[in-house]
Design an enzyme around this catalytic site. Sequence first.
Site, PDB file in Angstrom:
ATOM      1  N   ARG A 205      11.470  -6.032   4.768  1.00 47.56           N
ATOM      2  CA  ARG A 205      11.235  -4.603   4.499  1.00 47.56           C
ATOM      3  C   ARG A 205      12.236  -3.704   5.233  1.00 47.56           C
ATOM      4  NH1 ARG A 205       5.276  -2.192   4.891  1.00 47.56           N
ATOM      5  NH2 ARG A 205       5.402  -2.661   7.114  1.00 47.56           N
TER       6      ARG A 205
ATOM      7  N   ARG B 234      11.376  -1.342  10.593  1.00 44.83           N
ATOM      8  CA  ARG B 234      10.357  -0.860  11.523  1.00 44.83           C
ATOM      9  C   ARG B 234      10.291  -1.746  12.754  1.00 44.83           C
ATOM     10  NH1 ARG B 234       4.913   0.395   8.302  1.00 44.83           N
ATOM     11  NH2 ARG B 234       4.128  -0.711  10.123  1.00 44.83           N
TER      12      ARG B 234
ATOM     13  N   ARG C 137      -0.108  -8.672  13.557  1.00 39.08           N
ATOM     14  CA  ARG C 137      -0.684  -7.666  12.653  1.00 39.08           C
ATOM     15  C   ARG C 137      -1.528  -8.325  11.573  1.00 39.08           C
ATOM     16  NH1 ARG C 137       4.391  -5.017  10.611  1.00 39.08           N
ATOM     17  NH2 ARG C 137       3.041  -3.656   9.398  1.00 39.08           N
TER      18      ARG C 137
ATOM     19  N   LYS D 172       0.837  -1.205   0.000  1.00 32.22           N
ATOM     20  CA  LYS D 172       0.000   0.000   0.000  1.00 32.22           C
ATOM     21  C   LYS D 172       0.878   1.264   0.000  1.00 32.22           C
ATOM     22  CE  LYS D 172      -2.323  -0.871   3.826  1.00 32.22           C
ATOM     23  NZ  LYS D 172      -1.671  -2.138   4.252  1.00 32.22           N
TER      24      LYS D 172
ATOM     25  N   ARG E  11      -9.497   0.973   9.046  1.00 27.74           N
ATOM     26  CA  ARG E  11      -9.063  -0.387   9.354  1.00 27.74           C
ATOM     27  C   ARG E  11     -10.081  -1.142  10.198  1.00 27.74           C
ATOM     28  NH1 ARG E  11      -3.061   0.737   9.095  1.00 27.74           N
ATOM     29  NH2 ARG E  11      -1.921  -1.144   9.575  1.00 27.74           N
TER      30      ARG E  11
HETATM   31  P1  AMP Z   1       0.967   0.809   9.233  1.00 31.50           P
HETATM   32  O1  AMP Z   1       2.169   1.667   8.998  1.00 31.50           O
HETATM   33  O2  AMP Z   1      -0.205   1.226   8.383  1.00 31.50           O
HETATM   34  O3  AMP Z   1       1.260  -0.671   9.134  1.00 31.50           O
HETATM   35  O4  AMP Z   1       0.509   1.074  10.752  1.00 31.50           O
HETATM   36  C1  AMP Z   1       1.381   0.796  11.836  1.00 31.50           C
HETATM   37  C2  AMP Z   1       0.588   0.666  13.119  1.00 31.50           C
HETATM   38  O5  AMP Z   1      -0.098   1.908  13.396  1.00 31.50           O
HETATM   39  C3  AMP Z   1      -0.530  -0.368  13.075  1.00 31.50           C
HETATM   40  O6  AMP Z   1      -0.054  -1.689  13.361  1.00 31.50           O
HETATM   41  C4  AMP Z   1      -1.445   0.153  14.186  1.00 31.50           C
HETATM   42  O7  AMP Z   1      -0.927  -0.109  15.468  1.00 31.50           O
HETATM   43  C5  AMP Z   1      -1.368   1.667  13.959  1.00 31.50           C
HETATM   44  N1  AMP Z   1      -2.401   2.113  12.993  1.00 31.50           N
HETATM   45  C6  AMP Z   1      -2.192   2.644  11.757  1.00 31.50           C
HETATM   46  N2  AMP Z   1      -3.352   2.942  11.157  1.00 31.50           N
HETATM   47  C7  AMP Z   1      -4.324   2.580  12.026  1.00 31.50           C
HETATM   48  C8  AMP Z   1      -5.745   2.590  11.981  1.00 31.50           C
HETATM   49  N3  AMP Z   1      -6.398   3.037  10.898  1.00 31.50           N
HETATM   50  N4  AMP Z   1      -6.417   2.138  13.057  1.00 31.50           N
HETATM   51  C9  AMP Z   1      -5.787   1.704  14.161  1.00 31.50           C
HETATM   52  N5  AMP Z   1      -4.459   1.627  14.268  1.00 31.50           N
HETATM   53  C10 AMP Z   1      -3.710   2.060  13.210  1.00 31.50           C
END
Ligand code: AMP
Length: 233
Positions: free
Chosen positions: A143, A176, A187, A22, A97
Amino acid sequence: MAEVTSRCVGPIILMGPPGAGKGTQAKLIAERYGIPQISTGDLLREHVCKGTSLGLQAKEIMARGQLVPDELLYGMVAERLREADCDPGFILDGFPRTPGQAGWLDEFLKHELFDKSNPGKCLPIVVQIDVDYNDLLSRLTGRRSCPACGTIYNVHLQPPRVDELCDLDGSKLVTRNDDREEVIRERLQTYEKLTRPVIDYYGRQGRVALVNGALPVDQVSEQIFHEIERHGC
Ligand code: AMP
């Protein structure tokens, strides 16, 4: 590839499990259409880095690979979507999400962003990037990203020219905190349990365009651009 800025693209929601690409695709869409990428993960990581009250509340939850509670996100997302650069359109990467977030976003778009005389205008285009579970695991464990410019690499599939250094600015690449195997599994489970129903929610409204995320990056973008051109307002 030439930037296309002359038309309203509207909101684009990129859906797909962690590791589906994404972030990579959002950057390419942003470049092509001249609209911003809004990643709630990046926004939250900024809050964590700055030590804001939201960042302090989110930090541990993110490190465990769980979702930050819906109510904590709405202010942050609303503030970002109200910025002027979002007027012609924007790409949501990692939001919504949960079904609660999807309902909140529909209301927000309806009341704040759409042309009130024509509420059907600019309904979000929902793109689901589909990738096999084992591919996701290898993408996530491999990654790396550049802390300076955000370019994403994969040590197995798309390595930098010089080991662990960014091709563009030479910064040392980072992994990360939540790209560790035990957190990755959490996740992916969270995605299946809480985020899959969001795709069903949009699917029932006939709004989901499915693209094959197993193809090379440029072929995935071609599929996405095609969907945007078909549905853009
Ligand atoms: P990402 O970079 O999109 O994988 O997001 C990293 C982390 O941020 C996720 O594992 C969640 O802990 C938090 N996070 C990001 N977007 C959301 C969302 N829309 N709702 C809840 N938690 C989020």
